[in-house]
Scaffold this active site. Structure first.
Site, short mmCIF file in Angstrom:
data_model
loop_
_atom_site.label_atom_id
_atom_site.label_comp_id
_atom_site.label_asym_id
_atom_site.label_seq_id
_atom_site.Cartn_x
_atom_site.Cartn_y
_atom_site.Cartn_z
N HIS A 88 -54.87 36.06 11.13
CA HIS A 88 -54.16 34.87 11.60
C HIS A 88 -52.68 35.23 11.75
O HIS A 88 -52.13 36.00 10.98
CB HIS A 88 -54.30 33.72 10.58
CG HIS A 88 -53.99 32.39 11.15
ND1 HIS A 88 -52.71 31.90 11.26
CD2 HIS A 88 -54.79 31.44 11.68
CE1 HIS A 88 -52.75 30.70 11.80
NE2 HIS A 88 -53.99 30.39 12.07
N ASP B 249 -62.06 29.59 11.76
CA ASP B 249 -63.20 29.76 12.67
C ASP B 249 -64.35 30.54 12.06
O ASP B 249 -65.43 30.58 12.64
CB ASP B 249 -62.72 30.47 13.95
CG ASP B 249 -61.77 29.58 14.72
OD1 ASP B 249 -60.62 29.97 14.97
OD2 ASP B 249 -62.18 28.44 15.04
C1 SDX Z 1 -57.03 30.03 15.57
O1 SDX Z 1 -52.09 29.92 15.46
C2 SDX Z 1 -52.92 29.08 14.90
O2 SDX Z 1 -52.55 28.27 14.07
C3 SDX Z 1 -54.36 29.16 15.42
C4 SDX Z 1 -55.40 28.31 14.70
C5 SDX Z 1 -55.15 26.83 14.90
O3 SDX Z 1 -55.58 26.06 14.04
O4 SDX Z 1 -54.60 26.46 15.99
O5 SDX Z 1 -55.38 28.63 13.33
C6 SDX Z 1 -56.80 28.59 15.27
O6 SDX Z 1 -56.82 30.42 16.67
C7 SDX Z 1 -57.44 30.96 14.45
C8 SDX Z 1 -57.55 32.44 14.92
C9 SDX Z 1 -58.90 32.63 15.64
N1 SDX Z 1 -58.96 33.97 16.26
C10 SDX Z 1 -59.76 34.94 15.78
O7 SDX Z 1 -60.43 34.83 14.75
C11 SDX Z 1 -59.78 36.21 16.63
C12 SDX Z 1 -59.69 37.44 15.72
N2 SDX Z 1 -58.32 37.49 15.14
C13 SDX Z 1 -57.38 38.37 15.80
O8 SDX Z 1 -57.51 38.48 17.19
C14 SDX Z 1 -55.95 38.14 15.28
O9 SDX Z 1 -56.01 38.12 13.92
C15 SDX Z 1 -55.15 36.95 15.77
C16 SDX Z 1 -55.03 36.94 17.26
C17 SDX Z 1 -55.74 35.68 15.28
C18 SDX Z 1 -53.74 37.06 15.17
O10 SDX Z 1 -53.28 38.24 15.52
P1 SDX Z 1 -51.70 38.60 15.43
O11 SDX Z 1 -50.99 37.89 14.38
O12 SDX Z 1 -51.17 38.52 16.79
O13 SDX Z 1 -51.83 39.98 14.86
P2 SDX Z 1 -51.95 41.27 15.72
O14 SDX Z 1 -52.94 41.08 16.82
O15 SDX Z 1 -50.57 41.69 16.08
O16 SDX Z 1 -52.59 42.21 14.62
C19 SDX Z 1 -51.78 42.70 13.57
C20 SDX Z 1 -52.56 43.89 13.06
C21 SDX Z 1 -52.98 44.81 14.21
O17 SDX Z 1 -53.08 46.11 13.69
P3 SDX Z 1 -51.81 47.11 13.92
O18 SDX Z 1 -51.69 47.31 15.41
O19 SDX Z 1 -50.59 46.41 13.30
O20 SDX Z 1 -52.24 48.37 13.18
O21 SDX Z 1 -53.77 43.43 12.45
C22 SDX Z 1 -54.87 43.89 13.21
C23 SDX Z 1 -54.37 44.32 14.56
O22 SDX Z 1 -55.17 45.36 15.08
N3 SDX Z 1 -55.81 42.76 13.31
C24 SDX Z 1 -57.12 42.88 13.28
C25 SDX Z 1 -57.61 41.57 13.35
N4 SDX Z 1 -56.59 40.71 13.44
C26 SDX Z 1 -55.47 41.45 13.43
N5 SDX Z 1 -57.93 43.96 13.18
C27 SDX Z 1 -59.27 43.69 13.18
N6 SDX Z 1 -59.82 42.47 13.24
C28 SDX Z 1 -59.02 41.37 13.32
N7 SDX Z 1 -59.55 40.18 13.39
#
Ligand code: SDX
Length: 425
Positions: free
Chosen positions: A303, A360
């Protein structure tokens, strides 16, 4: 007394005021930055950028705190109705008994949609995704309700129409996609049970309203009702800043929520868990999520704000256990989800990246247990989020400092060049 931060560049020194929120969060006010320094800031994805001040929802991502107008979401999930929560978010306080009764009457009076809207549904391909249909239908509502001259009356009736009709529009897309008879809202049913009845009642099999199912949906919607400046809420505020109708701004929010990285994740989680169940590849799935070269993400994990367990996920996990136990369902996907959580929370990659289950991760299990089809999961999220979108839109419209949202950029393209006639290319 205003605090300042110093910005030093070469022999120049600038002072930028600090804004401090009611929970002690601090922001550097850069609203005069370009005028004073000629510089802008750059923050791809806005991870470090506040778009507004807001009194609606407080999140603390490090401590896992979520409060609507100061009330912890745990208390609202335990004691409030979704209508009360919607009223709280939009009006800034809980309704008294009389206000709640009036609100219920208005929601009932506005629960039908114009019969001509059915023609729109009939012309969507049966395989259309219900989020695309919902976004279109909400935008189309304006065509049936000409704008009132009295702005306050226009806003109040539009808010009520949206909160009430969104259920009818969503249930209609489900019924019509299956070739079933549309079920009308009933005046004797409350908000959540009315929606369930419109979804699942049929002339040959009356829907048996179960209080545990109604409670599961009510808690689901309360947990999803607002979440400060998330992607879809930011879309509502940004589109709304152009002074479009509330229908158009909400339609934009629905479109943004559809994405699998945002509200579409609840559908993506169940598809991921199903894939693991069919292929028995849990360890490989976890390894793929850790592989930098692989764009795959563990759906329902991570998140932007929560760097600890999403407080909503904790409640959702308990609801999943309760609903499955109530109907004596043993959903293999819940067992897989729990095993996946256990593996991930012990894995250094997830620990180092502060990746925990988000709202989720378990929500799809709850929706499956109450009979919602997978492609409707994000529609259910959208119905829950609607009061938050409306509250955030209203707050932006009431903000005297609010203006058209128009971010800047840093240009990295070619220097000036000349047009080359086609004969010379
Ligand atoms: C919702 O914003 C809100 O409040 C949203 C929400 C709401 O109520 O409105 O809470 C609802 O959208 C919840 C999130 C649902 N999405 C998912 O579950 C999809 C999977 N999650 C990821 O795509 C990710 O965690 C995000 C998009 C939710 C958040 O990502 P960020 O903060 O943009 O983080 P990032 O993509 O920059 O990742 C940071 C690091 C990365 O590694 P590095 O490049 O730093 O080495 O963490 C890793 C990412 O690769 N990472 C993950 C991961 N999430 C982040 N690696 C594997 N699996 C994951 N799920």
């Amino acid at each position: 007394m205003t605090e300042y931060v110093k910005l030093i560049h070469g022999d120049k020194e600038y002072q930028l005021p600090l804004i401090v929120g009611s929970e002690g969060e601090k922001a550097i006010d850069i609203s005069a930055l370009r005028e004073e320094t000629g510089f802008i800031t750059l923050d791809t994805g806005y991870a470090n950028t506040g778009s507004c001040v807001s009194a609606i929802t407080y999140l603390n991502g490090e401590k896992g705190i979520l409060r609507y107008r100061g009330i912890p979401v745990e208390q609202l999930a335990e004691q409030a109705t979704f209508k009360e929560t919607a009223f709280l978010l939009i009006n800034g306080r809980l309704p008294n008994r009389n206000e709640l009764t009036q609100f219920s009457v208005l929601l009932n009076d506005h629960s039908l949609v114009h019969e001509d809207m059915r023609a729109f549904y009939e012309n969507f391909p049966r395989s259309s995704h219900p989020m695309g249909i919902l976004s279109s239908m909400v935008n189309a509502l304006r065509s049936f309700y000409p704008e009132l001259h009295n702005l306050e009356e226009e806003i109040n009736i539009t808010v009520t129409r949206l909160l009430s009709k969104v259920r009818t529009l969503a249930a209609m897309s489900y019924k019509i996609s299956r070739g079933h008879k549309v079920v009308y809202p009933r005046p004797d049913l409350a908000y959540c049970s009315n929606f369930l009845n419109m979804m699942f009642h049929s002339p040959v099999r009356p829907y048996d309203i179960d209080e545990d199912v109604v409670r599961a949906l009510r808690v689901f919607w309360i947990l999803h009702a607002d979440h400060e400046q998330n992607c879809s809420t930011s879309a509502v505020r940004l589109v709304g800043s152009a002074r479009v109708t509330l229908y158009a701004a909400i339609s934009a929010g629905i479109a943004a929520l559809w994405g699998p990285l945002h509200g579409g994740a609840n559908q993506a989680v169940v598809e991921m868990l199903t894939h693991i169940a069919e292929n028995k590849n849990m360890r490989q799935t976890v390894e793929r999520a850790k592989d930098k070269k692989d764009p795959f993400r563990l759906m329902g994990f991570g998140h932007r704000i929560y760097k600890t367990y999403d407080p909503r996920a904790k409640i959702m996990k308990k609801i999943a256990d309760k609903v499955l136990a109530k109907f004596n369902i043993s959903d293999p996907l819940l067992d897989i989800a729990k095993e996946l959580e256990e593996i991930a929370l012990k894995d250094d990659y997830f620990i180092e990246h502060n990746l925990y289950p988000n709202v989720d991760f378990y929500s799809g299990i709850v929706l499956r247990a109450i009979g919602i089809p997978t492609n409707m999961f994000t529609v259910i999220f959208a119905i829950g989020r609607l009061p938050g979108w409306i509250a955030q839109w209203k707050e932006s419209m009431d903000d005297p400092n609010w203006k058209l949202c128009r971010p800047r950029q840093i240009y990295t393209g070619p220097a000036e060049t000349n047009y080359v006639p086609i004969a010379e290319r």
